[in-house]
Design a protein around this motif. Structure first.
Motif, PDB file in Angstrom:
ATOM      1  N   SER A 142      22.756  -9.461   0.561  1.00 47.49           N
ATOM      2  CA  SER A 142      23.027  -8.973  -0.796  1.00 47.49           C
ATOM      3  C   SER A 142      22.310  -7.643  -1.011  1.00 47.49           C
ATOM      4  O   SER A 142      21.413  -7.265  -0.257  1.00 47.49           O
ATOM      5  CB  SER A 142      22.539  -9.999  -1.821  1.00 47.49           C
ATOM      6  OG  SER A 142      21.117 -10.096  -1.765  1.00 47.49           O
ATOM      7  N   GLU A 143      22.702  -6.955  -2.074  1.00 49.64           N
ATOM      8  CA  GLU A 143      22.078  -5.674  -2.385  1.00 49.64           C
ATOM      9  C   GLU A 143      20.597  -5.858  -2.685  1.00 49.64           C
ATOM     10  O   GLU A 143      19.770  -5.028  -2.303  1.00 49.64           O
ATOM     11  CB  GLU A 143      22.786  -5.015  -3.581  1.00 49.64           C
ATOM     12  CG  GLU A 143      24.197  -4.532  -3.285  1.00 49.64           C
ATOM     13  CD  GLU A 143      24.222  -3.512  -2.156  1.00 49.64           C
ATOM     14  OE1 GLU A 143      23.333  -2.628  -2.121  1.00 49.64           O
ATOM     15  OE2 GLU A 143      25.104  -3.617  -1.289  1.00 49.64           O
ATOM     16  N   ASP A 144      20.247  -6.935  -3.356  1.00 48.94           N
ATOM     17  CA  ASP A 144      18.841  -7.196  -3.655  1.00 48.94           C
ATOM     18  C   ASP A 144      18.042  -7.402  -2.374  1.00 48.94           C
ATOM     19  O   ASP A 144      16.905  -6.922  -2.238  1.00 48.94           O
ATOM     20  CB  ASP A 144      18.708  -8.431  -4.550  1.00 48.94           C
ATOM     21  CG  ASP A 144      19.189  -8.163  -5.977  1.00 48.94           C
ATOM     22  OD1 ASP A 144      19.319  -6.956  -6.322  1.00 48.94           O
ATOM     23  OD2 ASP A 144      19.426  -9.125  -6.721  1.00 48.94           O
ATOM     24  N   GLU A 145      18.649  -8.144  -1.420  1.00 48.59           N
ATOM     25  CA  GLU A 145      17.976  -8.398  -0.150  1.00 48.59           C
ATOM     26  C   GLU A 145      17.780  -7.096   0.627  1.00 48.59           C
ATOM     27  O   GLU A 145      16.722  -6.853   1.215  1.00 48.59           O
ATOM     28  CB  GLU A 145      18.798  -9.405   0.671  1.00 48.59           C
ATOM     29  CG  GLU A 145      18.193  -9.779   2.019  1.00 48.59           C
ATOM     30  CD  GLU A 145      16.910 -10.598   1.889  1.00 48.59           C
ATOM     31  OE1 GLU A 145      16.252 -10.831   2.916  1.00 48.59           O
ATOM     32  OE2 GLU A 145      16.554 -10.997   0.744  1.00 48.59           O
ATOM     33  N   LYS A 146      18.823  -6.265   0.625  1.00 50.11           N
ATOM     34  CA  LYS A 146      18.728  -4.975   1.325  1.00 50.11           C
ATOM     35  C   LYS A 146      17.610  -4.119   0.735  1.00 50.11           C
ATOM     36  O   LYS A 146      16.833  -3.501   1.456  1.00 50.11           O
ATOM     37  CB  LYS A 146      20.058  -4.221   1.221  1.00 50.11           C
ATOM     38  CG  LYS A 146      21.183  -4.829   2.044  1.00 50.11           C
ATOM     39  CD  LYS A 146      22.474  -4.027   1.856  1.00 50.11           C
ATOM     40  CE  LYS A 146      23.617  -4.640   2.665  1.00 50.11           C
ATOM     41  NZ  LYS A 146      24.889  -3.916   2.462  1.00 50.11           N
ATOM     42  N   ARG A 174      14.963  -5.171  -0.959  1.00 52.17           N
ATOM     43  CA  ARG A 174      13.659  -5.778  -0.688  1.00 52.17           C
ATOM     44  C   ARG A 174      13.173  -5.415   0.708  1.00 52.17           C
ATOM     45  O   ARG A 174      12.023  -5.001   0.899  1.00 52.17           O
ATOM     46  CB  ARG A 174      13.755  -7.300  -0.837  1.00 52.17           C
ATOM     47  CG  ARG A 174      12.409  -8.018  -0.624  1.00 52.17           C
ATOM     48  CD  ARG A 174      12.599  -9.517  -0.616  1.00 52.17           C
ATOM     49  NE  ARG A 174      13.397  -9.951   0.519  1.00 52.17           N
ATOM     50  CZ  ARG A 174      12.928 -10.061   1.773  1.00 52.17           C
ATOM     51  NH1 ARG A 174      11.677  -9.731   2.055  1.00 52.17           N
ATOM     52  NH2 ARG A 174      13.724 -10.484   2.747  1.00 52.17           N
ATOM     53  N   ILE A 175      14.064  -5.540   1.692  1.00 61.55           N
ATOM     54  CA  ILE A 175      13.681  -5.239   3.079  1.00 61.55           C
ATOM     55  C   ILE A 175      13.377  -3.750   3.239  1.00 61.55           C
ATOM     56  O   ILE A 175      12.406  -3.365   3.900  1.00 61.55           O
ATOM     57  CB  ILE A 175      14.796  -5.687   4.045  1.00 61.55           C
ATOM     58  CG1 ILE A 175      14.924  -7.218   4.023  1.00 61.55           C
ATOM     59  CG2 ILE A 175      14.518  -5.181   5.455  1.00 61.55           C
ATOM     60  CD1 ILE A 175      16.075  -7.748   4.848  1.00 61.55           C
ATOM     61  N   ALA A 189       6.982   0.512   2.752  1.00 62.79           N
ATOM     62  CA  ALA A 189       5.580   0.260   2.404  1.00 62.79           C
ATOM     63  C   ALA A 189       4.714   0.222   3.661  1.00 62.79           C
ATOM     64  O   ALA A 189       3.589   0.744   3.677  1.00 62.79           O
ATOM     65  CB  ALA A 189       5.465  -1.052   1.625  1.00 62.79           C
ATOM     66  N   ILE A 190       5.231  -0.395   4.724  1.00 61.70           N
ATOM     67  CA  ILE A 190       4.483  -0.464   5.994  1.00 61.70           C
ATOM     68  C   ILE A 190       4.318   0.942   6.574  1.00 61.70           C
ATOM     69  O   ILE A 190       3.235   1.322   7.041  1.00 61.70           O
ATOM     70  CB  ILE A 190       5.205  -1.395   6.988  1.00 61.70           C
ATOM     71  CG1 ILE A 190       5.161  -2.848   6.476  1.00 61.70           C
ATOM     72  CG2 ILE A 190       4.592  -1.288   8.378  1.00 61.70           C
ATOM     73  CD1 ILE A 190       6.025  -3.812   7.275  1.00 61.70           C
ATOM     74  N   LYS A 191       5.396   1.733   6.523  1.00 62.95           N
ATOM     75  CA  LYS A 191       5.332   3.108   7.042  1.00 62.95           C
ATOM     76  C   LYS A 191       4.333   3.934   6.242  1.00 62.95           C
ATOM     77  O   LYS A 191       3.531   4.691   6.812  1.00 62.95           O
ATOM     78  CB  LYS A 191       6.717   3.764   6.976  1.00 62.95           C
ATOM     79  CG  LYS A 191       7.732   3.193   7.948  1.00 62.95           C
ATOM     80  CD  LYS A 191       9.085   3.883   7.775  1.00 62.95           C
ATOM     81  CE  LYS A 191      10.139   3.291   8.697  1.00 62.95           C
ATOM     82  NZ  LYS A 191      11.472   3.936   8.508  1.00 62.95           N
ATOM     83  N   ASP A 192       4.382   3.797   4.909  1.00 65.00           N
ATOM     84  CA  ASP A 192       3.478   4.570   4.054  1.00 65.00           C
ATOM     85  C   ASP A 192       2.022   4.183   4.311  1.00 65.00           C
ATOM     86  O   ASP A 192       1.131   5.049   4.329  1.00 65.00           O
ATOM     87  CB  ASP A 192       3.821   4.347   2.579  1.00 65.00           C
ATOM     88  CG  ASP A 192       5.143   4.990   2.180  1.00 65.00           C
ATOM     89  OD1 ASP A 192       5.643   5.838   2.955  1.00 65.00           O
ATOM     90  OD2 ASP A 192       5.675   4.641   1.100  1.00 65.00           O
ATOM     91  N   ALA A 193       1.795   2.883   4.506  1.00 65.42           N
ATOM     92  CA  ALA A 193       0.427   2.417   4.756  1.00 65.42           C
ATOM     93  C   ALA A 193      -0.094   2.990   6.069  1.00 65.42           C
ATOM     94  O   ALA A 193      -1.256   3.427   6.163  1.00 65.42           O
ATOM     95  CB  ALA A 193       0.396   0.888   4.780  1.00 65.42           C
TER      96      ALA A 193
END
Length: 667
Positions: free
Chosen positions: A599-603, A605-606, A612-616
């Motif tokens: 779903s669009e929400d799932e896309k 979220r992922i 977030a991992i890349k930014d961290a």
């Protein structure tokens, strides 16, 4: 003709006078040129008639007089030429644009007659509220005739008591024109500008001398022109100093020119003139429109764009041709086949002269090259025929100040500077100070480096790559020295993609913002610099071409691009990379990309989790890089060597360097 006649000038519209004032003549001051030219024509015609045997009387001293009465606001142009009968005035004055010059030329060929259109006389009405003509023809039994007109289609014509052959044109200046043209100084200025080389003496007042604390008139006529200018004489009669003196007369504030070309052709068109190659001290202060165009020694314009190719407008001098077609105002050129032929001829003569100096005076050619380079490059870029000729006499100059022909240079460097693709690589620098380190690196490899410091060189090297087969140009700072002329395929250091990404991110964190950087690891040897910054040849060249107006604005609007080569074999750099690996933890594994059916929400979220991992991880890399003084120091040294360290970054570098020195002293 015993009675005074009135009538209307033969024109198709009563608005001819406003048209003349506003449109036919773009510059009002040329009225004096046109009227003096008519008087000169009348004198030349008289001379032709006498030499042909049709006139048996006393020719007299043929000259044109210009007289100004400032108080009465009148200007008179007087000649003792052929004059006109009442029938001729009716035909040539009352019928606008029916010039007598064309008819006369049919009978007396090979005479230098200026007029072609018959409208020149009417330019008088741009400045005069009334014009009169008093004339007596050279023909036996002719009677004096006077014609007058007040700037409308109506005229009066009748007999007068004029008893000397020739014509007097009197202008009654209107109030506005009297302010602009009703002074002796202004008339002298216009005569100097337009009439200084006319073929009949033009007299304006008397010569003056200093007497009793002031200038006073003498008895000697003030002749403002030279009737035999240098270009009308045979080259065999002239010496070098004659050409130099003429140049100084034309351009009293200029340095002596490099050399000159004397033009002289009478078939299939008539053209004479002298063109000079000026010294160009400041290439950014180049002046165009210093070639003066004449028509039978009458000045027409100094805008010769349509007669000579654009690159030749950098030259100085004069061109004189009765075959260059002009519109009625003589101020703008009409394009036709003669103009094209003349342009081609002038280009050929210039190329002939340049090749002659190259072949016969090679030392002199090399000494003049720095002044000629811009002109020749401009010609090669803008004129295909000139380019083909110039490839034979153009020179290269290397950073040691030695000159080569294009052919000789290729022979000199081909063996050592041919890359793995069998292309001869021409290395060049644009600034020997800024690119000193790169030049020295190339020389240490046994390579030669050209100096290409002309404003047009970005375009010029592009042209040469097209004209010289199997050739590539590369600026010495466009890559590391081993990559400028690769002799074989080079093996790059093996690094995992994650390590490459971290290395790139680490350097971008401490490099100036606003530019594009491409970070790449390489093995350059332990004695080579830890970091080398270069500029991609393609991107830099096209940015420069865009800045010069090369029609490539796309590149000009892009951010500057730099290649950052990290030398992993340098001990300092190797230490930084090793330490970075120990202090920067590998990036957390990213969640898998969402499936097609998610779903669009799932896309979203992922996607957010991945970002977030890349930014961290980026934050960890940035923290390490910005806190590593040694990394910042080696990067700043690389920036400094390229002139890229400025402002606060430069101040921080100096402070950091002083701290390093202080710490070393304490130890």
């Amino acid at each position: 003709m015993a009675t005074k006649n009135k009538g209307q000038i033969g024109v198709t519209t009563e608005n001819i006078f406003p048209v003349i004032k506003q449109f036919l003549y773009s510059d009002h001051e040329i009225f004096l040129r046109e009227l003096v030219a008519n008087a000169v024509d009348a004198s030349q015609k008289m001379k032709a008639i006498a030499s042909n045997g049709d006139f048996k009387g006393e020719l007299g001293d043929l000259k044109v007089r210009v007289e100004l009465d400032e108080k009465a606001k009148t200007l008179r142009i007087i000649d003792n030429g052929i004059g006109m009968t009442d029938e001729e005035i009716d035909k040539y004055i009352n019928q606008i644009a029916f010039s007598s010059a064309g008819e006369f030329l049919q009978k007396y060929k090979d005479q230098n007659i200026i007029g072609h259109f018959g409208l020149g006389f009417y330019s008088a009405f741009m400045v005069a509220k009334k014009v009169t003509i008093e004339s007596l023809s050279w023909k036996d039994g002719a009677e004096g005739v006077i014609w007058s007109c007040e700037g409308n289609p109506e005229f009066e014509m009748g007999p007068c008591d004029k008893n000397e052959r020739g014509t007097v044109v009197t202008l009654y200046l209107d109030d506005e024109a009297a302010k602009d043209y009703g002074t002796k100084g202004k008339i002298q200025q216009l005569l100097d500008k337009y009439c200084k080389f006319m073929p009949v003496p033009v007299v304006f007042g008397k010569e003056q001398e200093w007497k009793d604390g002031k200038y006073v008139d003498t008895d000697k006529d003030n002749v403002i022109n030279k009737i035999e200018p240098l270009w009308t004489r045979k080259p065999s009669e002239l010496k070098e100093e004659d050409y130099m003196k003429f140049y100084r007369d034309l351009y009293p504030m200029k340095e002596d020119p490099l050399f000159y070309i004397h033009l002289n052709v009478d078939y299939p068109f008539n053209l004479t003139g002298i063109l000079y190659f000026p010294k160009i001290k400041d290439r950014m202060a180049i002046e165009k429109n210093n070639i003066q165009l004449y028509c039978n020694q009458m000045f027409v314009t100094d805008h010769v764009d349509n007669i000579v190719p654009d690159f030749l407008t950098l030259l100085h001098g004069v061109i004189d041709s009765p075959d260059i077609p002009l519109n009625v105002s003589r101020s703008y050129l009409q394009a036709d086949e003669n103009v094209k032929k003349i342009s081609t001829y002038i280009t050929k003569k210039v190329a002939d002269r340049l090749e002659e100096i190259f072949k016969n005076e090679r030392d002199a050619w090399e000494k003049k090259w720095d002044n000629l380079k811009l002109f020749i490059e401009y010609g090669m870029l803008s004129d295909e025929k000139f380019c083909e000729r110039a490839l034979k006499f153009a020179l290269f100059k290397n950073t040691d100040g030695k000159y080569f022909s294009l052919e000789d240079y290729r022979k000199a460097v081909a063996e050592n500077q041919t890359d793995k693709d069998k292309k001869v690589v021409y290395l060049y620098a644009t600034d020997t100070d800024e690119q000193y380190a790169f030049i020295e690196a190339a020389k240490n490899k046994g390579y030669d480096v050209l100096l290409m410091d002309c404003e047009l060189d970005a375009h010029y090297v592009n042209l040469l790559e097209q004209k010289i087969p199997d050739t590539r140009f590369a600026r010495v700072d466009s890559d590391t020295i081993d990559n400028l002329i690769p002799k074989s395929e080079k093996v790059k250091p093996e690094m995992a993609q994650a390590d490459k990404d971290d290395l790139s991110a680490m350097f971008k964190a401490v490099l100036p913002k606003g530019n594009d950087y491409f970070v790449e690891a390489d093995n350059l040897g332990e004695n080579a610099a830890p970091v080398i910054i270069t500029r991609n040849e393609f991107m830099r060249r096209y940015r420069e071409m865009s800045a010069m107006g090369g029609g490539m604005n796309f590149y000009g609007n892009m951010p500057e691009s730099f290649n950052i080569t990290v030398n992993l074999e340098n001990p300092v750099m190797a230490g930084i990379v090793t330490e970075a690996k120990s202090k920067i933890a590998p990036m957390q594994e990213l969640p898998a990309e969402p499936g097609k059916d998610a779903s669009e929400d799932e896309k979203k979220r992922i996607s957010d989790e991945r970002q977030a991992i890349k930014d961290a991880h980026q934050a960890v890399v940035d923290e390490y890089a910005t806190g590593n003084d040694i990394l910042k120091q080696v990067v700043d040294l690389a920036l400094l060597s390229n002139g890229l360290l400025k402002g606060k970054a430069l101040s921080d570098f100096i402070a950091r360097s002083e701290k390093v020195i202080a710490d070393a002293c304490r130890k």
